[in-house]
Scaffold this motif. Structure first.
Motif, mmCIF file in Angstrom:
data_model
loop_
_atom_site.group_PDB
_atom_site.id
_atom_site.type_symbol
_atom_site.label_atom_id
_atom_site.label_comp_id
_atom_site.label_asym_id
_atom_site.label_seq_id
_atom_site.Cartn_x
_atom_site.Cartn_y
_atom_site.Cartn_z
ATOM 1 N N UNK A 73 0.837 -1.212 0.000
ATOM 2 C CA UNK A 73 0.000 0.000 0.000
ATOM 3 C C UNK A 73 0.864 1.252 0.000
ATOM 4 N N UNK A 74 1.968 1.224 0.749
ATOM 5 C CA UNK A 74 2.867 2.379 0.787
ATOM 6 C C UNK A 74 3.512 2.601 -0.575
ATOM 7 N N UNK A 75 3.915 1.526 -1.232
ATOM 8 C CA UNK A 75 4.512 1.673 -2.571
ATOM 9 C C UNK A 75 3.491 2.255 -3.553
ATOM 10 N N UNK A 76 2.271 1.748 -3.512
ATOM 11 C CA UNK A 76 1.243 2.308 -4.390
ATOM 12 C C UNK A 76 0.946 3.765 -4.047
ATOM 13 N N UNK A 77 0.999 4.120 -2.774
ATOM 14 C CA UNK A 77 0.730 5.516 -2.414
ATOM 15 C C UNK A 77 1.843 6.439 -2.910
ATOM 16 N N UNK A 78 3.092 5.951 -2.941
ATOM 17 C CA UNK A 78 4.167 6.750 -3.552
ATOM 18 C C UNK A 78 3.834 6.991 -5.021
ATOM 19 N N UNK A 79 3.410 5.935 -5.715
ATOM 20 C CA UNK A 79 3.088 6.078 -7.139
ATOM 21 C C UNK A 79 1.953 7.072 -7.349
ATOM 22 N N UNK A 80 0.887 6.944 -6.575
ATOM 23 C CA UNK A 80 -0.261 7.855 -6.731
ATOM 24 C C UNK A 80 0.142 9.287 -6.398
ATOM 25 N N UNK A 81 0.859 9.454 -5.300
ATOM 26 C CA UNK A 81 1.279 10.789 -4.867
ATOM 27 C C UNK A 81 2.179 11.438 -5.919
ATOM 28 N N UNK A 82 3.235 10.740 -6.301
ATOM 29 C CA UNK A 82 4.225 11.325 -7.214
ATOM 30 C C UNK A 82 3.663 11.528 -8.619
ATOM 31 N N UNK A 83 2.970 10.530 -9.136
ATOM 32 C CA UNK A 83 2.421 10.671 -10.488
ATOM 33 C C UNK A 83 1.261 11.664 -10.514
ATOM 34 N N UNK A 84 0.532 11.778 -9.395
ATOM 35 C CA UNK A 84 -0.509 12.806 -9.312
ATOM 36 C C UNK A 84 0.071 14.204 -9.354
ATOM 37 N N UNK A 85 1.152 14.415 -8.590
ATOM 38 C CA UNK A 85 1.837 15.712 -8.662
ATOM 39 C C UNK A 85 2.381 15.968 -10.067
ATOM 40 N N UNK A 86 2.983 14.941 -10.657
ATOM 41 C CA UNK A 86 3.551 15.097 -12.004
ATOM 42 C C UNK A 86 2.463 15.408 -13.026
ATOM 43 N N UNK A 87 1.289 14.802 -12.886
ATOM 44 C CA UNK A 87 0.182 15.086 -13.811
ATOM 45 C C UNK A 87 -0.258 16.541 -13.692
ATOM 46 N N UNK A 88 -0.355 17.031 -12.474
ATOM 47 C CA UNK A 88 -0.698 18.441 -12.285
ATOM 48 C C UNK A 88 0.360 19.361 -12.860
ATOM 49 N N UNK A 89 1.618 18.987 -12.678
ATOM 50 C CA UNK A 89 2.712 19.789 -13.234
ATOM 51 C C UNK A 89 2.708 19.734 -14.762
ATOM 52 N N UNK A 90 2.381 18.571 -15.335
ATOM 53 C CA UNK A 90 2.305 18.450 -16.792
ATOM 54 C C UNK A 90 1.198 19.350 -17.343
ATOM 55 N N UNK A 91 0.063 19.365 -16.672
ATOM 56 C CA UNK A 91 -1.024 20.260 -17.084
ATOM 57 C C UNK A 91 -0.561 21.706 -17.021
ATOM 58 N N UNK A 92 0.132 22.061 -15.956
ATOM 59 C CA UNK A 92 0.632 23.425 -15.828
ATOM 60 C C UNK A 92 1.632 23.766 -16.936
ATOM 61 N N UNK A 93 2.473 22.803 -17.303
ATOM 62 C CA UNK A 93 3.407 23.051 -18.416
ATOM 63 C C UNK A 93 2.643 23.384 -19.690
ATOM 64 N N UNK A 94 1.571 22.651 -19.948
ATOM 65 C CA UNK A 94 0.775 22.885 -21.154
ATOM 66 C C UNK A 94 0.023 24.210 -21.101
ATOM 67 N N UNK A 95 -0.540 24.520 -19.950
ATOM 68 C CA UNK A 95 -1.396 25.704 -19.819
ATOM 69 C C UNK A 95 -0.588 26.964 -19.523
ATOM 70 N N UNK A 96 0.415 26.842 -18.648
ATOM 71 C CA UNK A 96 1.113 28.015 -18.138
ATOM 72 C C UNK A 96 2.503 28.226 -18.713
ATOM 73 N N UNK A 97 3.106 27.178 -19.246
ATOM 74 C CA UNK A 97 4.477 27.289 -19.736
ATOM 75 C C UNK A 97 5.476 26.763 -18.725
ATOM 76 N N UNK A 98 6.731 27.028 -18.994
ATOM 77 C CA UNK A 98 7.826 26.488 -18.193
ATOM 78 C C UNK A 98 7.926 27.189 -16.844
ATOM 79 N N UNK A 99 7.983 26.402 -15.747
ATOM 80 C CA UNK A 99 8.158 26.991 -14.412
ATOM 81 C C UNK A 99 9.641 27.210 -14.128
ATOM 82 N N UNK A 100 9.943 27.533 -12.891
ATOM 83 C CA UNK A 100 11.337 27.689 -12.482
ATOM 84 C C UNK A 100 12.063 26.356 -12.637
#
Length: 127
Positions: A73-100
């Motif tokens: 469960x902990x391993x799956x939660x790392x995957x959900x947490x990290x890939x969820x953050x990455x998905x939000x960041x990917x959306x931001x890259x598309x919508x907002x452009x390159x961050x710092x």
């Protein structure tokens, strides 16, 4: 210590300073790190809530590293947490452009840690 436990500990250790940077003293750390003004209680509240979420998640990973019944469960939660953050960041890259550059590194680390967690979870489940 097996590789899954070591990975969970590494993920928790890596997330902890990020959590503290968000919430320990947001009025000084957040502007320095991200260039975002934190000038009211509500904004501080949001950053401290994020800190609490990150720290409690990191604690779960440490518990999972030490408890075989929770390891998968902990391993799956790392995957959900990290890939969820990455998905939000990917959306931001598309919508907002390159961050710092630091946030771009966080994006890459999220993808990396998320996929490693999935690989380890699969191997752990099959063993």
């Amino acid at each position: 210590m097996n590789k899954e436990s070591l990975f969970l500990i590494m993920a928790a250790v890596g997330l902890t300073p990020i959590a503290l940077a968000h919430g320990a003293m947001p009025s000084s750390s957040v502007p320095a790190l991200y260039g975002i003004k934190v000038n009211n209680v509500s904004t501080e509240h949001v950053f401290r809530a994020v800190m609490g979420l990150y720290l409690s998640t990191a604690l779960f990973w440490v518990i999972g590293a030490r408890n075989e019944a929770l390891k998968l469960a902990a391993l799956y939660s790392v995957a959900v947490f990290m890939l969820g953050l990455a998905a939000g960041r990917a959306l931001s890259l598309l919508v907002d452009g390159m961050p710092s550059p630091m946030l771009a590194v966080y994006f890459l680390l999220g993808i990396g840690f998320g996929f490693v967690a999935l690989v380890l979870a699969r191997g752990y489940r099959e063993s």
